[in-house]
Design a protein around this motif. Structure first.
Motif, mmCIF file in Angstrom:
data_model
loop_
_atom_site.group_PDB
_atom_site.id
_atom_site.type_symbol
_atom_site.label_atom_id
_atom_site.label_comp_id
_atom_site.label_asym_id
_atom_site.label_seq_id
_atom_site.Cartn_x
_atom_site.Cartn_y
_atom_site.Cartn_z
ATOM 1 N N LYS A 110 0.832 -1.209 0.000
ATOM 2 C CA LYS A 110 0.000 0.000 0.000
ATOM 3 C C LYS A 110 0.861 1.251 0.000
ATOM 4 C CE LYS A 110 -0.631 0.079 4.954
ATOM 5 N NZ LYS A 110 -0.746 -1.094 5.723
ATOM 6 N N ASN A 111 1.987 1.211 0.723
ATOM 7 C CA ASN A 111 2.886 2.362 0.754
ATOM 8 C C ASN A 111 3.688 2.487 -0.537
ATOM 9 O OD1 ASN A 111 2.109 2.908 3.421
ATOM 10 N ND2 ASN A 111 3.597 1.444 4.189
ATOM 11 N N LEU A 112 4.053 1.365 -1.118
ATOM 12 C CA LEU A 112 4.837 1.366 -2.350
ATOM 13 C C LEU A 112 4.022 1.903 -3.529
ATOM 14 C CD1 LEU A 112 7.611 0.396 -3.509
ATOM 15 C CD2 LEU A 112 6.448 -1.687 -4.131
ATOM 16 N N PHE A 113 2.766 1.520 -3.601
ATOM 17 C CA PHE A 113 1.914 1.910 -4.716
ATOM 18 C C PHE A 113 1.038 3.123 -4.418
ATOM 19 C CE2 PHE A 113 3.141 -2.275 -5.973
ATOM 20 C CZ PHE A 113 3.143 -2.240 -7.351
ATOM 21 N N GLY A 114 0.993 3.550 -3.171
ATOM 22 C CA GLY A 114 0.183 4.700 -2.805
ATOM 23 C C GLY A 114 -1.313 4.421 -2.900
ATOM 24 N N ILE A 115 -1.727 3.215 -2.525
ATOM 25 C CA ILE A 115 -3.143 2.836 -2.580
ATOM 26 C C ILE A 115 -3.615 2.465 -1.170
ATOM 27 C CG2 ILE A 115 -3.096 2.059 -4.967
ATOM 28 C CD1 ILE A 115 -2.755 -0.767 -4.018
ATOM 29 N N HIS A 116 -4.927 2.354 -1.010
ATOM 30 C CA HIS A 116 -5.511 1.998 0.275
ATOM 31 C C HIS A 116 -5.824 0.512 0.295
ATOM 32 C CE1 HIS A 116 -5.811 6.170 1.429
ATOM 33 N NE2 HIS A 116 -6.341 6.434 0.240
ATOM 34 N N LEU A 117 -5.248 -0.182 1.274
ATOM 35 C CA LEU A 117 -5.504 -1.605 1.464
ATOM 36 C C LEU A 117 -5.835 -1.845 2.929
ATOM 37 C CD1 LEU A 117 -2.573 -3.311 -0.499
ATOM 38 C CD2 LEU A 117 -4.936 -3.107 -1.197
ATOM 39 N N PRO A 118 -6.784 -2.733 3.206
ATOM 40 C CA PRO A 118 -7.071 -3.050 4.605
ATOM 41 C C PRO A 118 -5.944 -3.884 5.207
ATOM 42 C CG PRO A 118 -8.388 -4.424 3.152
ATOM 43 C CD PRO A 118 -7.668 -3.439 2.284
ATOM 44 N N ASP B 43 -5.139 -0.295 -10.338
ATOM 45 C CA ASP B 43 -5.407 0.808 -11.270
ATOM 46 C C ASP B 43 -5.494 2.162 -10.563
ATOM 47 O OD1 ASP B 43 -7.755 0.087 -10.016
ATOM 48 O OD2 ASP B 43 -9.024 0.563 -11.733
ATOM 49 N N GLU B 44 -5.535 2.175 -9.233
ATOM 50 C CA GLU B 44 -5.567 3.415 -8.456
ATOM 51 C C GLU B 44 -4.158 3.841 -8.011
ATOM 52 O OE1 GLU B 44 -8.341 5.202 -7.900
ATOM 53 O OE2 GLU B 44 -9.442 3.721 -9.085
ATOM 54 N N THR B 45 -3.133 3.229 -8.589
ATOM 55 C CA THR B 45 -1.757 3.500 -8.197
ATOM 56 C C THR B 45 -1.416 4.974 -8.358
ATOM 57 O OG1 THR B 45 -1.058 1.285 -8.814
ATOM 58 C CG2 THR B 45 0.647 2.946 -8.694
ATOM 59 N N HIS B 46 -0.801 5.530 -7.335
ATOM 60 C CA HIS B 46 -0.324 6.910 -7.380
ATOM 61 C C HIS B 46 1.073 6.861 -8.004
ATOM 62 C CE1 HIS B 46 1.128 10.785 -5.699
ATOM 63 N NE2 HIS B 46 -0.110 11.128 -6.050
ATOM 64 N N LEU B 47 1.193 7.339 -9.236
ATOM 65 C CA LEU B 47 2.421 7.158 -10.005
ATOM 66 C C LEU B 47 3.632 7.856 -9.393
ATOM 67 C CD1 LEU B 47 1.123 7.282 -13.667
ATOM 68 C CD2 LEU B 47 1.780 5.304 -12.319
ATOM 69 N N LEU B 48 3.454 9.023 -8.807
ATOM 70 C CA LEU B 48 4.583 9.710 -8.193
ATOM 71 C C LEU B 48 5.119 8.911 -7.007
ATOM 72 C CD1 LEU B 48 6.453 12.139 -8.065
ATOM 73 C CD2 LEU B 48 4.751 13.282 -6.643
ATOM 74 N N THR B 49 4.220 8.365 -6.200
ATOM 75 C CA THR B 49 4.637 7.551 -5.059
ATOM 76 C C THR B 49 5.381 6.306 -5.531
ATOM 77 O OG1 THR B 49 2.723 8.298 -3.791
ATOM 78 C CG2 THR B 49 3.805 6.306 -3.029
#
Length: 99
Positions: A27-35, A52-58
Motif C-alpha cells: 500500500k505504501n509502495l503503490f500509494g493505494i488503500h488496502l485493509p 489501477d488506483e496506483t499513485h504514479l509519483l509515489t
C-alpha cells in the motif's frame, strides 16, 4: 523456546513473517488503500482491484529509492572508503530537500 524448534520450522516461520511484512508494505509502495490483514490471499485479493488506483509519483519515488539503496550497497562493497557512508540517511535527507 527457540531451542526446542527445529531449524526448518524456525526458518519457515521467519520467512513467512518476512513475506507478510513485505506484502503489507504494498500500500505504501503503490500509494493505494488496502485493509490490514495477516493472510496472504486476502492481501493479494484486495491489492489486485486497487492496482489501477496506483499513485504514479509515489511508485516512482519508491522504485527509485529502492534502486538507489541497492546501487549504494553495490558501490560500498567495491569502494572501501564509502563503507561507513549512511546511504539510507543520505536518501532521506535528499528526499526531504527535494520536497
Amino acid at each position: 523456546i527457540v531451542r526446542f524448534l527445529s531449524h526448518p520450522v524456525l526458518s519457515g516461520f521467519t520467512s513467512a513473517a518476512a513475506i507478510i511484512i513485505g506484502l503489507s508494505q504494498l500500500k505504501n509502495l503503490f500509494g493505494i488503500h488496502l485493509p490490514r490483514d495477516k493472510q496472504l490471499h486476502n492481501i493479494f485479493g484486495s491489492f489486485i482491484p486497487e492496482v489501477d488506483e496506483t499513485h504514479l509519483l509515489t511508485l516512482t519515488i519508491s522504485v527509485l529509492s529502492i534502486i538507489f539503496l541497492f546501487g549504494a550497497r553495490k558501490i560500498k562493497r567495491k569502494v572501501k572508503a564509502l563503507k561507513r557512508f549512511p546511504d539510507a540517511l543520505f536518501l532521506v535527507l535528499l528526499l526531504i530537500l527535494a520536497s
